[in-house]
Design an enzyme around this catalytic site. Structure first.
Site, short mmCIF file in Angstrom:
data_model
loop_
_atom_site.label_atom_id
_atom_site.label_comp_id
_atom_site.label_asym_id
_atom_site.label_seq_id
_atom_site.Cartn_x
_atom_site.Cartn_y
_atom_site.Cartn_z
N GLY A 228 -3.05 10.60 -2.85
CA GLY A 228 -2.59 11.37 -1.61
C GLY A 228 -2.75 10.42 -0.70
O GLY A 228 -2.65 11.11 0.87
N ASN B 50 2.26 17.69 -10.37
CA ASN B 50 1.73 18.36 -10.34
C ASN B 50 0.73 19.10 -8.86
O ASN B 50 0.52 18.26 -7.48
CB ASN B 50 -0.86 17.82 -10.34
CG ASN B 50 -1.46 18.10 -9.59
OD1 ASN B 50 -1.73 19.09 -9.53
ND2 ASN B 50 -2.80 17.28 -9.82
N SER C 243 -0.12 8.50 -6.10
CA SER C 243 0.77 8.49 -4.58
C SER C 243 2.10 7.41 -5.17
O SER C 243 2.40 6.00 -4.86
CB SER C 243 0.44 7.12 -3.36
OG SER C 243 -0.93 8.06 -2.58
N HIS D 79 -9.29 16.57 -13.11
CA HIS D 79 -8.41 16.21 -12.17
C HIS D 79 -9.84 15.55 -10.98
O HIS D 79 -10.78 16.88 -11.24
CB HIS D 79 -7.43 16.86 -12.00
CG HIS D 79 -7.11 16.26 -10.15
ND1 HIS D 79 -7.22 16.14 -9.51
CD2 HIS D 79 -5.88 15.61 -10.19
CE1 HIS D 79 -6.32 15.28 -8.31
NE2 HIS D 79 -5.42 15.07 -9.74
N GLU E 220 -6.32 8.18 -12.76
CA GLU E 220 -6.04 7.85 -11.31
C GLU E 220 -6.96 7.60 -10.17
O GLU E 220 -8.54 8.31 -9.74
CB GLU E 220 -5.77 10.08 -10.87
CG GLU E 220 -5.00 10.74 -11.89
CD GLU E 220 -4.42 11.25 -11.21
OE1 GLU E 220 -2.97 11.40 -10.76
OE2 GLU E 220 -4.94 12.61 -10.44
N GLU F 285 -9.81 15.69 -7.92
CA GLU F 285 -10.34 16.94 -6.85
C GLU F 285 -11.37 17.77 -7.43
O GLU F 285 -11.71 18.64 -6.88
CB GLU F 285 -9.24 17.39 -6.12
CG GLU F 285 -8.25 16.40 -5.74
CD GLU F 285 -6.97 16.56 -5.11
OE1 GLU F 285 -6.23 17.68 -5.93
OE2 GLU F 285 -5.65 15.23 -4.70
N LYS G 156 -0.91 21.02 -6.92
CA LYS G 156 -2.33 21.16 -7.00
C LYS G 156 -1.80 22.91 -5.65
O LYS G 156 -1.40 23.70 -6.75
CB LYS G 156 -1.80 19.86 -5.77
CG LYS G 156 -2.26 18.80 -6.31
CD LYS G 156 -3.09 18.00 -5.49
CE LYS G 156 -2.86 16.56 -6.23
NZ LYS G 156 -3.41 15.60 -5.35
P1 PGA Z 1 -0.57 12.19 -5.61
O1 PGA Z 1 -1.40 13.02 -6.35
O2 PGA Z 1 0.29 11.91 -5.99
O3 PGA Z 1 0.22 12.77 -4.15
O4 PGA Z 1 -0.78 10.57 -4.52
C1 PGA Z 1 -1.69 12.64 -7.52
C2 PGA Z 1 -2.50 13.43 -8.67
O5 PGA Z 1 -3.26 13.75 -7.78
O6 PGA Z 1 -2.93 13.89 -9.40
#
Ligand code: PGA
Length: 252
Positions: A173, A9, A213, A95, A167, A97, A11
């Site tokens: 992140g 992803n 992460s 997601h 998640e 976010e 983003k």
């Molecule tokens: P990250 O993001 O691997 O940077 O923690 C995962 C995601 O949001 O899908």
């Protein structure tokens, strides 16, 4: 046997030109891998560029969102037929976010995934609790509610076409991965829940990715868990060597 699926992803990162460089490099690094489904999800503006590069390779193209109407007066939205036309096969839906910053709810997730299914796109549906919810011991309640709402009124056949991503929001992140045991506990709960909402064959069939992460260092221990069928990777998918290393380490 559920096939491992690793999705990147990206983003809000990479111009079309930067995306092309990344995916060209990735293509070389994962050339001979057949046992893992590999997906990259660039921003909308880079889909066309990346689509040409992954054509006839083992890399699938994914988008990061989709609107539920096919067309009309919906300024700024992108529809499933538009994505299909660009060669998109997967689409991330719900997601955290999107839920946190853009008002996404289980109801809109349900509408989006229906549109995706109608047009033959595979939804990658994200669920997960935030830190306050985990600390208040509400993880399972949150997951139950998200699954009931997001997958409302789906048939078994439809559900079998969906990929889930668990998640935990506190792990995204932050560099703070869930331990393999913590992740497995929730993945097992999700599979059990799917067995109640749908039939047991569907529960066994659906792939559940872990996200938050994920790195080349921690993927092997996560994937070794019986109910973890892949990963949704953010930060570590932005460099070809680290994403390729994750894909390689995920080969069970
Ligand atoms: P990250 O993001 O691997 O940077 O923690 C995962 C995601 O949001 O899908």
């Amino acid at each position: 046997m559920r096939k491992i699926i690793i999705a990147g992803n990206w983003k809000l990162n990479k111009t079309p030109r930067e995306a092309a460089v990344l995916v060209e490099e990735l293509k070389r690094e994962v050339l001979d891998i057949e046992s893992v489904d590999i997906v990259v999800c660039p921003p909308f503006t880079a889909l066309d560029e990346v689509s040409d590069i992954v054509l006839d390779t083992n890399i699938f193209l994914g988008a990061q969102n989709v609107y539920w109407q096919d067309n009309g007066a919906f300024t700024g939205e992108v529809s499933a037929p538009m994505l299909k036309d660009l060669g998109v096969k997967y689409v991330i839906i719900g997601h955290s976010e999107r839920r946190q910053y853009f008002g996404e709810t289980d109801e809109t997730v349900n509408k989006r995934l229906r549109a995706a299914l109608t047009h033959g796109l595979t939804p990658l549906v994200c669920i997960g609790e935030n830190l306050a919810e985990r600390e208040a011991n509400k993880t399972f309640d949150v997951i139950r509610q998200q699954c009931q709402g997001s997958f409302a009124n789906l048939t078994d056949q439809e559900m079998q076409k969906i990929v889930l991503a668990y998640e935990p929001v506190w792990a995204i992140g932050t560099g703070k991965t869930a331990t393999p045991a913590q992740a497995q506990e929730v993945h097992a709960f999700i599979r059990q829940l799917l067995g109640k909402l749908f039939n047991s064959q569907t529960a066994q069939w659906v792939r559940i990715q872990y996200g938050g992460s994920v790195t080349p260092e921690n993927i092997a221990a996560l994937i070794a868990q019986p109910d973890i069928d892949g990963a949704l990777v953010g930060g570590a998918s932005l460099k070809a060597p680290s994403f390729a290393a994750i894909v390689k380490a995920a080969k069970k």
